[in-house]
Motif scaffolding. Structure first.
Motif, PDB file in Angstrom:
ATOM      1  N   GLN A  19       0.804  -1.212   0.000  1.00  0.00           N
ATOM      2  CA  GLN A  19       0.000   0.000   0.000  1.00  0.00           C
ATOM      3  C   GLN A  19       0.845   1.274   0.000  1.00  0.00           C
ATOM      4  OE1 GLN A  19      -3.575  -0.206   2.526  1.00  0.00           O
ATOM      5  NE2 GLN A  19      -3.104  -2.376   2.833  1.00  0.00           N
ATOM      6  N   VAL A  20       2.160   1.121  -0.176  1.00  0.00           N
ATOM      7  CA  VAL A  20       3.014   2.289  -0.381  1.00  0.00           C
ATOM      8  C   VAL A  20       2.601   3.039  -1.645  1.00  0.00           C
ATOM      9  CG1 VAL A  20       4.744   1.038  -1.709  1.00  0.00           C
ATOM     10  CG2 VAL A  20       5.426   3.063  -0.418  1.00  0.00           C
ATOM     11  N   PHE A  21       1.891   2.344  -2.533  1.00  0.00           N
ATOM     12  CA  PHE A  21       1.452   2.966  -3.786  1.00  0.00           C
ATOM     13  C   PHE A  21       0.148   3.743  -3.638  1.00  0.00           C
ATOM     14  CE2 PHE A  21       3.928  -0.824  -5.069  1.00  0.00           C
ATOM     15  CZ  PHE A  21       4.932  -0.189  -5.775  1.00  0.00           C
ATOM     16  N   ARG A  22      -0.383   3.829  -2.447  1.00  0.00           N
ATOM     17  CA  ARG A  22      -1.642   4.562  -2.253  1.00  0.00           C
ATOM     18  C   ARG A  22      -1.581   6.011  -2.751  1.00  0.00           C
ATOM     19  NH1 ARG A  22      -6.032   3.538   1.422  1.00  0.00           N
ATOM     20  NH2 ARG A  22      -6.117   1.359   2.107  1.00  0.00           N
ATOM     21  N   PRO A  23      -0.524   6.782  -2.429  1.00  0.00           N
ATOM     22  CA  PRO A  23      -0.497   8.162  -2.958  1.00  0.00           C
ATOM     23  C   PRO A  23      -0.526   8.211  -4.480  1.00  0.00           C
ATOM     24  CG  PRO A  23       1.094   7.901  -1.183  1.00  0.00           C
ATOM     25  CD  PRO A  23       0.603   6.528  -1.515  1.00  0.00           C
ATOM     26  N   ALA A  24       0.163   7.270  -5.131  1.00  0.00           N
ATOM     27  CA  ALA A  24       0.156   7.248  -6.601  1.00  0.00           C
ATOM     28  C   ALA A  24      -1.233   6.904  -7.122  1.00  0.00           C
ATOM     29  CB  ALA A  24       1.176   6.235  -7.113  1.00  0.00           C
ATOM     30  N   TRP A  25      -1.911   5.956  -6.472  1.00  0.00           N
ATOM     31  CA  TRP A  25      -3.282   5.634  -6.886  1.00  0.00           C
ATOM     32  C   TRP A  25      -4.203   6.828  -6.659  1.00  0.00           C
ATOM     33  CZ3 TRP A  25      -2.471   0.585  -3.779  1.00  0.00           C
ATOM     34  CH2 TRP A  25      -1.856  -0.369  -4.586  1.00  0.00           C
ATOM     35  N   GLY A  26      -3.988   7.540  -5.537  1.00  0.00           N
ATOM     36  CA  GLY A  26      -4.786   8.735  -5.291  1.00  0.00           C
ATOM     37  C   GLY A  26      -4.529   9.806  -6.332  1.00  0.00           C
ATOM     38  N   HIS A  27      -3.261   9.960  -6.749  1.00  0.00           N
ATOM     39  CA  HIS A  27      -2.935  10.921  -7.800  1.00  0.00           C
ATOM     40  C   HIS A  27      -3.613  10.524  -9.110  1.00  0.00           C
ATOM     41  CE1 HIS A  27      -0.683  13.948  -9.927  1.00  0.00           C
ATOM     42  NE2 HIS A  27      -0.120  13.058 -10.735  1.00  0.00           N
ATOM     43  N   GLY A  28      -3.632   9.241  -9.397  1.00  0.00           N
ATOM     44  CA  GLY A  28      -4.339   8.784 -10.595  1.00  0.00           C
ATOM     45  C   GLY A  28      -5.820   9.097 -10.534  1.00  0.00           C
ATOM     46  N   SER A  29      -6.403   8.990  -9.333  1.00  0.00           N
ATOM     47  CA  SER A  29      -7.812   9.347  -9.177  1.00  0.00           C
ATOM     48  C   SER A  29      -8.034  10.841  -9.386  1.00  0.00           C
ATOM     49  CB  SER A  29      -8.302   8.940  -7.784  1.00  0.00           C
ATOM     50  OG  SER A  29      -8.259   7.543  -7.616  1.00  0.00           O
ATOM     51  N   ASP A  30      -7.055  11.646  -8.976  1.00  0.00           N
ATOM     52  CA  ASP A  30      -7.172  13.090  -9.200  1.00  0.00           C
ATOM     53  C   ASP A  30      -7.157  13.430 -10.691  1.00  0.00           C
ATOM     54  OD1 ASP A  30      -7.309  13.717  -6.517  1.00  0.00           O
ATOM     55  OD2 ASP A  30      -5.148  14.041  -6.306  1.00  0.00           O
ATOM     56  N   LEU A  31      -6.325  12.714 -11.457  1.00  0.00           N
ATOM     57  CA  LEU A  31      -6.160  13.018 -12.873  1.00  0.00           C
ATOM     58  C   LEU A  31      -7.212  12.354 -13.747  1.00  0.00           C
ATOM     59  CD1 LEU A  31      -2.268  12.719 -13.253  1.00  0.00           C
ATOM     60  CD2 LEU A  31      -3.639  14.757 -12.774  1.00  0.00           C
ATOM     61  N   GLY A  32      -7.659  11.171 -13.353  1.00  0.00           N
ATOM     62  CA  GLY A  32      -8.592  10.414 -14.177  1.00  0.00           C
ATOM     63  C   GLY A  32     -10.017  10.928 -14.090  1.00  0.00           C
ATOM     64  N   ALA A  33     -10.832  10.396 -14.991  1.00  0.00           N
ATOM     65  CA  ALA A  33     -12.226  10.838 -15.041  1.00  0.00           C
ATOM     66  C   ALA A  33     -13.160   9.920 -14.269  1.00  0.00           C
ATOM     67  CB  ALA A  33     -12.694  10.917 -16.492  1.00  0.00           C
ATOM     68  N   ARG A  34     -12.759   8.674 -14.065  1.00  0.00           N
ATOM     69  CA  ARG A  34     -13.624   7.719 -13.375  1.00  0.00           C
ATOM     70  C   ARG A  34     -12.838   6.957 -12.320  1.00  0.00           C
ATOM     71  NH1 ARG A  34     -18.504   6.535 -15.197  1.00  0.00           N
ATOM     72  NH2 ARG A  34     -18.439   4.457 -14.308  1.00  0.00           N
ATOM     73  N   ARG A  35     -13.513   6.720 -11.175  1.00  0.00           N
ATOM     74  CA  ARG A  35     -12.909   5.949 -10.094  1.00  0.00           C
ATOM     75  C   ARG A  35     -13.580   4.605  -9.895  1.00  0.00           C
ATOM     76  NH1 ARG A  35     -13.078  11.122  -9.438  1.00  0.00           N
ATOM     77  NH2 ARG A  35     -11.116  12.212  -9.092  1.00  0.00           N
ATOM     78  N   THR A  36     -14.722   4.409 -10.525  1.00  0.00           N
ATOM     79  CA  THR A  36     -15.430   3.132 -10.409  1.00  0.00           C
ATOM     80  C   THR A  36     -14.570   1.941 -10.827  1.00  0.00           C
ATOM     81  OG1 THR A  36     -17.591   4.203 -10.694  1.00  0.00           O
ATOM     82  CG2 THR A  36     -17.462   1.838 -11.140  1.00  0.00           C
TER      83      THR A  36
END
Length: 447
Positions: A54-71
């Motif tokens: 889960q060290v990658f959580r910030p990167a996944w969160g950044h992807g959610s910020d940039l992307g259009a869908r989180r589903t």
């Protein structure tokens, strides 16, 4: 924006996530230690592996910020988590005949569990924060976490019933059923929450401006004093919170001679207390909306009360079966719940602080901090238990030493809660989150 019904639907996802995790972190570790007579460090290391991912959580969160869908992140993450949970139970059953192959499969399974929890959990909280009105965010976080604890309770009670008399096949069947139920709840939770037109509009808006790299976004968040201090506070407090997680059921089995079903039900007692503790904070805020009680006070008080409960648990290790263990575990749950909901309320208010929209990165930072704390806490708790048992030659004394040490960590966390409150802010208009009255947490719920 989400209605209260929509928030509850999203909470179903957290319920399913918690149901899978509670089996892998509580029941399976007890089976390895007691039924399979393996060292406690084995489940501790396995759970640590899933937190390391889960060290990658910030990167996944950044992807959610940039992307259009989180589903897709949520559904895909839950699918990976469900697969990992089932594989973990199969691996545990395999350890009864082929220990090395079982352990190897368990390593793969817990890697999947870590990736699934990180991807689904981070994206879920980002979606909740972005789709919820500001005045409802803290209350929405409380609802979602209460539903997660409810998932813990239902799973531990039902699984505890069906696991006795214990057999490896029963373990696999119960775990598979929980994984399927979690996927169903996830589909129900995300169905229709993100509209296609809204997602396309967000994508066009973001593509029209240059987006910062993950490193730039992360460093921007890290240089926010409150965000940084809050991440450190989360680490220390969650280290204290989690160190007992992997040794509570083995402790009940070794010192109080509980069966697998009884220890699983004991976890249910703890989670029931946590649920009540979480409900106390917004309930008192609703009854006394003009009170001076605030999130900082609840956080500090919850940490200190948790320390007292852990000292009582340490006393239980010395006194033995005559001690009211279930009542003590229930008290620990109540105090942990009060602390947790105050910290969660602060987290959801603080998530939008700063000059730019960095909700995903902030949530990822705090999620990674929590994951590191849980991973290290679980591992150190089991390691300390094994070392203390070797040095002290007594299971009771080893558990006493570990629980007393955790109480000391909670006292340190209480001091750090004040440290977070005193952090300077870059924006003079930014609210002092830890000064927010508890009534703010429930204001949306009463409207």
């Amino acid at each position: 924006m989400l209605s209260w019904f929509g928030i509850v639907r999203l909470g179903l996802i957290q319920t399913g996530l918690g149901a899978i995790v509670v089996l892998t972190t509580s029941t399976l570790n007890r089976v390895m230690v007691i039924e399979l007579a393996m060292p406690a460090i084995l489940p501790g290391a396995l759970v640590a592996i899933h937190y390391v991912l889960q060290v990658f959580r910030p990167a996944w969160g950044h992807g959610s910020d940039l992307g259009a869908r989180r589903t897709p992140w949520i559904v895909g993450g839950m699918a990976v988590l469900a697969t990992g949970g089932l594989m973990a139970s199969i691996a545990t059953a395999w350890m009864t005949t082929q220990p090395l192959f079982g352990i190897a499969l368990a390593v793969v399974a817990f890697c999947l569990i870590g990736a699934g929890v990180g991807a689904a959990g981070t994206s879920l909280l980002v979606l909740l924060a972005k789709r919820t009105d500001d005045n409802r965010r803290a209350a929405a976080a409380t609802i979602v976490w209460v539903m997660m604890i409810a998932g813990f309770i239902v799973t531990t009670v039902v699984a505890g019933h069906w696991l006795d008399p214990f057999s490896p096949m029963r373990l696999i069947i119960v775990s598979g059923s929980v994984s399927v139920a979690a996927m169903v709840l996830t589909i129900i939770g995300v169905w229709g929450v993100e509209g296609g037109s809204v997602a396309r509009a967000q994508l066009v808006s973001r593509s029209s401006t240059r987006q910062p790299s993950f490193r730039d976004a992360f460093m921007e968040v890290w240089h926010e004093p409150k965000s940084r201090r809050f991440a450190i506070f989360v680490f220390v407090s969650m280290l204290a919170y989690s160190a007992q997680d992997l040794i509570l059921e083995p402790f009940a089995g070794a010192v109080f001679a509980f069966t697998p079903g009884e220890t699983t039900k004991l976890s249910g007692v703890q989670h029931a207390g946590t649920l009540i503790g979480m409900a106390l904070v917004p309930l008192i805020g609703a009854v006394y909306p003009r009170s001076r009680v605030n999130l900082q006070l609840w956080t500090v008080g919850g940490c200190l009360a948790s320390a007292i409960a852990l000292l009582c648990l340490a006393a239980a290790a010395i006194v033995g079966p005559s001690w009211p263990l279930r009542e003590t575990v229930f008290m620990l749950g109540v105090t942990n719940g009060a602390y947790a909901v105050a910290a969660i309320g602060s987290m959801m208010v603080l998530i939008s602080a700063g000059d730019e929209k960095r909700e995903g990165v902030r949530m990822g930072l705090w999620g990674a901090s929590q994951a590191f704390a849980f991973g290290i806490g679980g591992f150190l708790g089991t390691l300390a238990s094994d070392i203390a048992r070797y040095v002290l030659t007594s299971a009771a004394l080893s558990y006493f030493a570990v629980f007393a040490s955790e109480a000391g960590l909670f006292v340190i966390a209480a001091v750090m809660a004040v440290w977070v409150h005193r952090a300077p802010t870059k924006d003079a208009t930014q609210q002092q989150v830890f000064n927010l009255p508890i009534a703010t947490v429930t204001e949306g719920a009463r409207s």
